[in-house]
Design a protein around this motif. Structure first.
Motif, PDB file in Angstrom:
ATOM      1  N   ALA A 291       5.595 -12.809   0.021  1.00  0.00           N
ATOM      2  CA  ALA A 291       7.040 -12.557   0.022  1.00  0.00           C
ATOM      3  C   ALA A 291       7.768 -13.626  -0.789  1.00  0.00           C
ATOM      4  O   ALA A 291       8.693 -13.317  -1.556  1.00  0.00           O
ATOM      5  N   PHE A 292       7.365 -14.880  -0.620  1.00  0.00           N
ATOM      6  CA  PHE A 292       7.983 -15.979  -1.371  1.00  0.00           C
ATOM      7  C   PHE A 292       7.758 -15.783  -2.871  1.00  0.00           C
ATOM      8  O   PHE A 292       8.684 -15.953  -3.680  1.00  0.00           O
ATOM      9  N   THR A 293       6.545 -15.416  -3.255  1.00  0.00           N
ATOM     10  CA  THR A 293       6.228 -15.221  -4.672  1.00  0.00           C
ATOM     11  C   THR A 293       7.076 -14.108  -5.276  1.00  0.00           C
ATOM     12  O   THR A 293       7.633 -14.259  -6.371  1.00  0.00           O
ATOM     13  N   LEU A 294       7.199 -13.004  -4.574  1.00  0.00           N
ATOM     14  CA  LEU A 294       8.016 -11.894  -5.072  1.00  0.00           C
ATOM     15  C   LEU A 294       9.486 -12.296  -5.193  1.00  0.00           C
ATOM     16  O   LEU A 294      10.155 -11.966  -6.189  1.00  0.00           O
ATOM     17  N   ALA A 295       9.987 -13.011  -4.185  1.00  0.00           N
ATOM     18  CA  ALA A 295      11.389 -13.442  -4.210  1.00  0.00           C
ATOM     19  C   ALA A 295      11.646 -14.375  -5.390  1.00  0.00           C
ATOM     20  O   ALA A 295      12.674 -14.258  -6.088  1.00  0.00           O
ATOM     21  N   VAL A 296      10.727 -15.293  -5.644  1.00  0.00           N
ATOM     22  CA  VAL A 296      10.889 -16.235  -6.751  1.00  0.00           C
ATOM     23  C   VAL A 296      10.863 -15.498  -8.092  1.00  0.00           C
ATOM     24  O   VAL A 296      11.707 -15.744  -8.967  1.00  0.00           O
TER      25      VAL A 296
ATOM     26  N   VAL B 154      17.969 -23.267  -5.238  1.00  0.00           N
ATOM     27  CA  VAL B 154      17.859 -24.407  -4.310  1.00  0.00           C
ATOM     28  C   VAL B 154      17.233 -23.971  -2.994  1.00  0.00           C
ATOM     29  O   VAL B 154      16.329 -24.644  -2.457  1.00  0.00           O
ATOM     30  N   LEU B 155      17.679 -22.846  -2.453  1.00  0.00           N
ATOM     31  CA  LEU B 155      17.121 -22.351  -1.189  1.00  0.00           C
ATOM     32  C   LEU B 155      15.637 -22.013  -1.338  1.00  0.00           C
ATOM     33  O   LEU B 155      14.833 -22.298  -0.436  1.00  0.00           O
TER      34      LEU B 155
ATOM     35  N   GLY C 210      13.859 -27.592 -10.920  1.00  0.00           N
ATOM     36  CA  GLY C 210      13.870 -26.523  -9.927  1.00  0.00           C
ATOM     37  C   GLY C 210      12.923 -25.390 -10.279  1.00  0.00           C
ATOM     38  O   GLY C 210      12.105 -24.961  -9.451  1.00  0.00           O
ATOM     39  N   PHE C 211      13.001 -24.893 -11.515  1.00  0.00           N
ATOM     40  CA  PHE C 211      12.104 -23.817 -11.928  1.00  0.00           C
ATOM     41  C   PHE C 211      10.653 -24.292 -11.978  1.00  0.00           C
ATOM     42  O   PHE C 211       9.737 -23.526 -11.658  1.00  0.00           O
ATOM     43  N   ALA C 212      10.450 -25.555 -12.370  1.00  0.00           N
ATOM     44  CA  ALA C 212       9.089 -26.097 -12.390  1.00  0.00           C
ATOM     45  C   ALA C 212       8.523 -26.189 -10.978  1.00  0.00           C
ATOM     46  O   ALA C 212       7.354 -25.862 -10.737  1.00  0.00           O
ATOM     47  N   PHE C 213       9.352 -26.597 -10.019  1.00  0.00           N
ATOM     48  CA  PHE C 213       8.890 -26.720  -8.642  1.00  0.00           C
ATOM     49  C   PHE C 213       8.507 -25.355  -8.068  1.00  0.00           C
ATOM     50  O   PHE C 213       7.505 -25.229  -7.347  1.00  0.00           O
ATOM     51  N   LEU C 214       9.278 -24.340  -8.383  1.00  0.00           N
ATOM     52  CA  LEU C 214       8.946 -22.987  -7.921  1.00  0.00           C
ATOM     53  C   LEU C 214       7.611 -22.532  -8.510  1.00  0.00           C
ATOM     54  O   LEU C 214       6.787 -21.920  -7.810  1.00  0.00           O
TER      55      LEU C 214
END
Length: 432
Positions: free
Chosen positions: A19-24, A48-49, A104-108
């Motif tokens: 779910a996290f992967t799809l949301a990102v 951020v969230l 932020g994008f790198a952390f995701l």
């Protein structure tokens, strides 16, 4: 079971990871639409969230992680140099904001790289891109055929009935073309790994191909040709016996060098053939002007901003000289050179170059075709970086970090350090 343990179990679950992967992926590839339909504050809040949620997931899974292998050293060095540019930038607040977006994008991407394997990532990306491309086509039909009015707030010009160009929900025809090539690679890998049935895979590939043609983006032709050549070369290497593989690699390398030399020598006829003369002329003029501004700060650059900040030197002055309103250098390498100097460009090239070599070596010896996804994606990013700056912001930067992390997980000097602590000798099994 206590609430804390239940929450930890939820964060550590495979369902949460998917779910996290799809949301990102939806947030990253749909960032333009999110920002246009709401505001930049909303997009920032979402990122951020997601970063906070990703941090919680990594913390719960901390026993599965190795500190040494959290991120490639070249990525850390590039991010560090961009942050250090705060010392000499012309606007510290804009540079800090640009760096936070970069981080932020790198952390995701790092989070997804650690909680999903390559096949899971490919399947999630395929699901998301299928949905976004269907939405893009639907809105283009609504705008250009049914209502015959442009959707200005999304950048959709409503040219579908005229044969294009179309932009979809990505803001420009070149960005649509870039996303479509990523989608095509992903859909084909899904099909080859039997993650999709033909009745889903074939329409997906057809949809992406249709949007590629309708985008009328000259870069799509170049990207498709580059990816096709690399795919053929990789197929040859993968089917070569192990004892002859090194020689074949060197021969292919020499052919690539010769092809690049020939392409440069024949650049004018090629540009005319692609009907991209005006586009290339615009880019060439912009790049020559940028070089004039690089020389005063050749080593360190003017400071990191990412997309060109309005009202900031030297971006505003470059646009003033050209009587234009460019929002980037239309070339990721020139953008990095302008903002972070030669030192930053070297780090950027190391990040992409090392990842490409690592992923190529892995894909050449592993039997599963899913390992071809990473080098093909990195080639797409490298080639597109010569015509656009997508690779240093948003979805392009996210994909670069994700692929660099994925490549480093299979071949890295950190494996030797981990082996010293665990007593396990790292090997890369050859699967001929």
């Amino acid at each position: 079971m206590t609430p804390t343990r239940r929450l930890s179990g939820l964060f550590a679950s495979a369902e949460m990871a998917r779910a996290f992967t799809l949301a990102v992926l939806v947030a990253v590839f749909g960032s333009f639409t999110i920002e246009r339909m709401t505001s930049s504050v909303t997009l920032t809040t979402i990122v951020v969230l997601l970063c906070l949620l990703g941090g919680a997931i990594l913390w719960v899974r901390r026993e599965e992680l190795s500190v040494l292998r959290i991120a490639p050293s070249s990525l850390i060095a590039f991010l560090g140099w961009a942050l250090v540019s705060l010392m000499w930038t012309t606007d510290k607040s804009d540079t800090l904001a640009g760096w936070m977006s970069l981080f932020g994008f790198a952390f995701l991407a790092i989070t997804i790289g650690h909680i999903r394997d390559t096949l899971q990532t490919v399947r999630a990306l395929g699901d998301v891109l299928r949905g976004l491309l269907v939405v893009s086509l639907g809105l283009e039909i609504l705008s250009g055929v049914l209502l015959d009015i442009p959707f200005a707030f999304l950048g959709i010009q409503g040219n579908l009935a005229l044969g294009g160009p179309i932009q979809g929900i990505f803001g420009s025809r070149n960005m649509l073309g870039f996303v479509v090539v990523i989608a095509l690679i992903t859909f084909v890998i899904e099909w080859r790994t039997q993650s999709l049935s033909p009745r889903v895979a074939v329409p997906s590939i057809a949809l992406a191909a249709l949007l590629a043609v309708m985008s009328a983006s000259p870069t799509v032709i170049v990207l498709a040709a580059a990816v096709g050549i690399v795919a053929v070369a990789l197929t040859i290497v993968r089917h070569t016996p192990a004892e002859r593989r090194t020689a074949v690699q060197w021969v292919l390398g020499a052919l690539v060098a010769a092809a690049l030399t020939a392409a440069f020598a024949l650049r004018h006829p090629i540009i005319a053939l692609l009907d991209a003369g005006s586009d290339f002329s615009t880019r060439a003029t912009l790049w020559n002007t940028i070089l004039d501004f690089v020389s005063p700060k050749a080593i360190q650059g003017w400071g990191w901003f990412g997309p060109w900040a309005r009202g900031e030197f030297p971006f505003t002055y470059i646009n003033f000289q050209l009587d234009d309103h460019h929002q980037s250098a239309l070339n990721a390498y020139f953008d990095v050179l302008l903002q972070l100097g030669a030192a930053g460009l070297v780090l950027f090239l190391l990040l992409g170059g090392v990842a490409t070599v690592r992923s190529w070596l892995v894909a050449s010896v592993r039997r599963s075709v899913v390992y071809a996804w990473t080098p093909l994606m990195l080639v797409t990013l490298a080639v597109d970086s010569m015509f656009e700056s997508f690779t240093i912001v948003g979805a392009g930067w996210f994909m670069l970090v994700l692929c660099a992390l994925r490549a480093g997980q299979s071949r890295s000097w950190r494996e030797n350090i981990d082996a010293a602590h665990t007593g396990v000798i790292p090997t890369l099994r050859t699967e001929a």
